[in-house]
Design a protein around this motif. Structure first.
Motif, PDB file in Angstrom:
ATOM      1  N   TYR A  45       0.822  -1.215   0.000  1.00  0.00           N
ATOM      2  CA  TYR A  45       0.000   0.000   0.000  1.00  0.00           C
ATOM      3  C   TYR A  45       0.856   1.264   0.000  1.00  0.00           C
ATOM      4  O   TYR A  45       0.491   2.286  -0.597  1.00  0.00           O
ATOM      5  CB  TYR A  45      -0.926   0.011   1.216  1.00  0.00           C
ATOM      6  N   GLU A  46       1.984   1.194   0.683  1.00  0.00           N
ATOM      7  CA  GLU A  46       2.826   2.391   0.810  1.00  0.00           C
ATOM      8  C   GLU A  46       3.421   2.792  -0.530  1.00  0.00           C
ATOM      9  O   GLU A  46       3.414   3.976  -0.903  1.00  0.00           O
ATOM     10  CB  GLU A  46       3.936   2.142   1.825  1.00  0.00           C
ATOM     11  N   ASN A  47       3.927   1.802  -1.272  1.00  0.00           N
ATOM     12  CA  ASN A  47       4.586   2.104  -2.541  1.00  0.00           C
ATOM     13  C   ASN A  47       3.695   1.849  -3.749  1.00  0.00           C
ATOM     14  O   ASN A  47       4.114   2.061  -4.890  1.00  0.00           O
ATOM     15  CB  ASN A  47       5.863   1.274  -2.670  1.00  0.00           C
ATOM     16  N   ARG A  48       2.470   1.370  -3.514  1.00  0.00           N
ATOM     17  CA  ARG A  48       1.481   1.159  -4.582  1.00  0.00           C
ATOM     18  C   ARG A  48       1.969   0.159  -5.633  1.00  0.00           C
ATOM     19  O   ARG A  48       1.875   0.388  -6.821  1.00  0.00           O
ATOM     20  CB  ARG A  48       1.129   2.489  -5.264  1.00  0.00           C
ATOM     21  N   HIS A  49       2.487  -0.959  -5.141  1.00  0.00           N
ATOM     22  CA  HIS A  49       2.960  -2.008  -6.032  1.00  0.00           C
ATOM     23  C   HIS A  49       2.415  -3.363  -5.583  1.00  0.00           C
ATOM     24  O   HIS A  49       2.073  -3.561  -4.407  1.00  0.00           O
ATOM     25  CB  HIS A  49       4.494  -2.079  -6.035  1.00  0.00           C
ATOM     26  N   VAL A  50       2.345  -4.296  -6.520  1.00  0.00           N
ATOM     27  CA  VAL A  50       1.977  -5.677  -6.221  1.00  0.00           C
ATOM     28  C   VAL A  50       3.231  -6.534  -6.350  1.00  0.00           C
ATOM     29  O   VAL A  50       3.922  -6.492  -7.382  1.00  0.00           O
ATOM     30  CB  VAL A  50       0.885  -6.204  -7.172  1.00  0.00           C
ATOM     31  N   ASN A  51       3.536  -7.284  -5.325  1.00  0.00           N
ATOM     32  CA  ASN A  51       4.716  -8.145  -5.305  1.00  0.00           C
ATOM     33  C   ASN A  51       4.318  -9.601  -5.120  1.00  0.00           C
ATOM     34  O   ASN A  51       3.249  -9.910  -4.582  1.00  0.00           O
ATOM     35  CB  ASN A  51       5.660  -7.740  -4.168  1.00  0.00           C
ATOM     36  N   ILE A  52       5.195 -10.472  -5.569  1.00  0.00           N
ATOM     37  CA  ILE A  52       5.047 -11.887  -5.262  1.00  0.00           C
ATOM     38  C   ILE A  52       6.193 -12.262  -4.336  1.00  0.00           C
ATOM     39  O   ILE A  52       7.359 -11.937  -4.596  1.00  0.00           O
ATOM     40  CB  ILE A  52       5.050 -12.776  -6.517  1.00  0.00           C
ATOM     41  N   LEU A  53       5.860 -12.922  -3.240  1.00  0.00           N
ATOM     42  CA  LEU A  53       6.853 -13.250  -2.217  1.00  0.00           C
ATOM     43  C   LEU A  53       6.689 -14.721  -1.813  1.00  0.00           C
ATOM     44  O   LEU A  53       5.620 -15.131  -1.366  1.00  0.00           O
ATOM     45  CB  LEU A  53       6.673 -12.341  -0.996  1.00  0.00           C
ATOM     46  N   THR A  54       7.738 -15.495  -1.988  1.00  0.00           N
ATOM     47  CA  THR A  54       7.746 -16.891  -1.561  1.00  0.00           C
ATOM     48  C   THR A  54       8.985 -17.133  -0.718  1.00  0.00           C
ATOM     49  O   THR A  54      10.005 -16.443  -0.873  1.00  0.00           O
ATOM     50  CB  THR A  54       7.739 -17.858  -2.758  1.00  0.00           C
ATOM     51  N   SER A  55       8.907 -18.104   0.174  1.00  0.00           N
ATOM     52  CA  SER A  55      10.016 -18.384   1.083  1.00  0.00           C
ATOM     53  C   SER A  55      10.323 -19.878   1.114  1.00  0.00           C
ATOM     54  O   SER A  55       9.410 -20.702   1.251  1.00  0.00           O
ATOM     55  CB  SER A  55       9.677 -17.906   2.506  1.00  0.00           C
ATOM     56  N   TYR A  56      11.578 -20.178   0.983  1.00  0.00           N
ATOM     57  CA  TYR A  56      12.067 -21.553   1.100  1.00  0.00           C
ATOM     58  C   TYR A  56      12.654 -21.715   2.493  1.00  0.00           C
ATOM     59  O   TYR A  56      13.684 -21.128   2.813  1.00  0.00           O
ATOM     60  CB  TYR A  56      13.097 -21.840   0.013  1.00  0.00           C
ATOM     61  N   TYR A  57      11.997 -22.504   3.341  1.00  0.00           N
ATOM     62  CA  TYR A  57      12.484 -22.710   4.707  1.00  0.00           C
ATOM     63  C   TYR A  57      13.668 -23.671   4.681  1.00  0.00           C
ATOM     64  O   TYR A  57      13.515 -24.854   4.395  1.00  0.00           O
ATOM     65  CB  TYR A  57      11.368 -23.249   5.604  1.00  0.00           C
ATOM     66  N   VAL A  58      14.823 -23.154   5.012  1.00  0.00           N
ATOM     67  CA  VAL A  58      16.042 -23.959   5.022  1.00  0.00           C
ATOM     68  C   VAL A  58      16.232 -24.619   6.382  1.00  0.00           C
ATOM     69  O   VAL A  58      16.576 -25.797   6.483  1.00  0.00           O
ATOM     70  CB  VAL A  58      17.266 -23.090   4.670  1.00  0.00           C
ATOM     71  N   GLY A  59      16.015 -23.846   7.438  1.00  0.00           N
ATOM     72  CA  GLY A  59      16.192 -24.387   8.779  1.00  0.00           C
ATOM     73  C   GLY A  59      17.629 -24.809   9.030  1.00  0.00           C
ATOM     74  O   GLY A  59      18.578 -24.118   8.659  1.00  0.00           O
ATOM     75  N   SER A  60      17.792 -25.976   9.622  1.00  0.00           N
ATOM     76  CA  SER A  60      19.121 -26.500   9.936  1.00  0.00           C
ATOM     77  C   SER A  60      19.544 -27.582   8.950  1.00  0.00           C
ATOM     78  O   SER A  60      20.400 -28.401   9.255  1.00  0.00           O
ATOM     79  CB  SER A  60      19.137 -27.057  11.371  1.00  0.00           C
ATOM     80  N   HIS A  61      18.913 -27.580   7.777  1.00  0.00           N
ATOM     81  CA  HIS A  61      19.214 -28.583   6.760  1.00  0.00           C
ATOM     82  C   HIS A  61      20.095 -27.996   5.660  1.00  0.00           C
ATOM     83  O   HIS A  61      20.318 -26.794   5.595  1.00  0.00           O
ATOM     84  CB  HIS A  61      17.916 -29.125   6.145  1.00  0.00           C
ATOM     85  N   LYS A  62      20.550 -28.852   4.799  1.00  0.00           N
ATOM     86  CA  LYS A  62      21.313 -28.398   3.639  1.00  0.00           C
ATOM     87  C   LYS A  62      20.377 -27.704   2.654  1.00  0.00           C
ATOM     88  O   LYS A  62      19.197 -28.021   2.570  1.00  0.00           O
ATOM     89  CB  LYS A  62      21.987 -29.584   2.958  1.00  0.00           C
ATOM     90  N   CYS A  63      20.928 -26.781   1.890  1.00  0.00           N
ATOM     91  CA  CYS A  63      20.163 -26.143   0.814  1.00  0.00           C
ATOM     92  C   CYS A  63      20.051 -27.124  -0.354  1.00  0.00           C
ATOM     93  O   CYS A  63      21.067 -27.635  -0.833  1.00  0.00           O
ATOM     94  CB  CYS A  63      20.838 -24.860   0.361  1.00  0.00           C
TER      95      CYS A  63
END
Length: 220
Positions: free
Chosen positions: A161-179
């Motif tokens: 809302y602040e910058n008036r843009h639409v973004n796509i955001l995804t997250s890969y949970y790495v945790g304590s494992h190997k990438c």
């Protein structure tokens, strides 16, 4: 002379002989069966205990005590290996990466990749809107995003809302494992495929179409 008692005695004697001879007969049959089986090659072998090699199981807490610097460095190294292996065009800014993907129309689609220590994840972020969304269209765009997220798995679309843009955001949970490279590829692909949503934004913002109908068309 009554011979009946002698007949009874003879029957008893015969029965006793059978009782005494029965174990011998059983043993003889068993020995004979063994010899015949051995001759025909069907004797049972003694089953030996097989020692299996230890299974290589990856520890689930390989990096449980790492510091923020160690986590960021680990993700940084994994990303460089992956991006170089697949020959992506990218540049670095500290621990952040900008991946440049060329689209069919010749334009460039940027995917920002950051390691977030607080959540032990790698974040993939892209801007879908190419222009600033007018104030009068914010509510309609917001409705469209909510409807699209309801049909998507990760609820990846976000309205800034602040910058008036639409973004796509995804997250890969790495945790304590190997990438794992397959996971990096999976989330990069999700962001890249979201380019198709730009047409949805255009229909709502420019063409004044109903957000519900646009989201329905995209889902179908």
């Amino acid at each position: 002379m009554n011979k009946e008692p002698y007949k009874q005695f003879g029957s008893i004697k015969f029965s006793l002989m059978i009782i005494y001879l029965l174990p011998i007969i059983i043993i003889a049959i068993a020995v004979l069966s063994y010899l015949l089986g051995k001759k025909n090659g069907i004797t049972k072998e003694v089953i030996k205990t097989i020692q299996l090699p230890p299974v290589a199981i990856e520890e689930t807490n390989l990096y449980g005590d790492e510091t923020q610097h160690q986590f960021e460095l680990r993700c940084h190294n994994a990303l460089i290996l992956y991006l170089n292996e697949h020959r992506f065009l990218y540049y670095r800014n500290g621990n952040s990466f900008q991946v440049n993907l060329e689209l069919e129309d010749g334009s460039t689609f940027l995917i920002s990749i950051d390691s977030i220590y607080e959540f032990k994840c790698i974040e993939f972020k892209s801007r879908l809107s190419t222009t600033i969304i007018p104030d009068r269209k914010l509510s309609e765009v917001s409705e469209m995003i909510n409807r699209l997220n309801a049909r998507l798995v990760f609820n990846p679309l976000h309205l800034d809302y602040e910058n008036r843009h639409v973004n796509i955001l995804t997250s890969y949970y790495v945790g304590s494992h190997k990438c794992i490279f397959d996971y990096l590829s999976f989330y990069l692909t999700i962001n890249y495929n979201a380019v198709g949503l730009r047409n949805c934004l255009k229909r709502v913002v420019v063409n004044d179409e109903e957000p519900a109908l646009v989201a329905l068309d995209f889902a179908n």
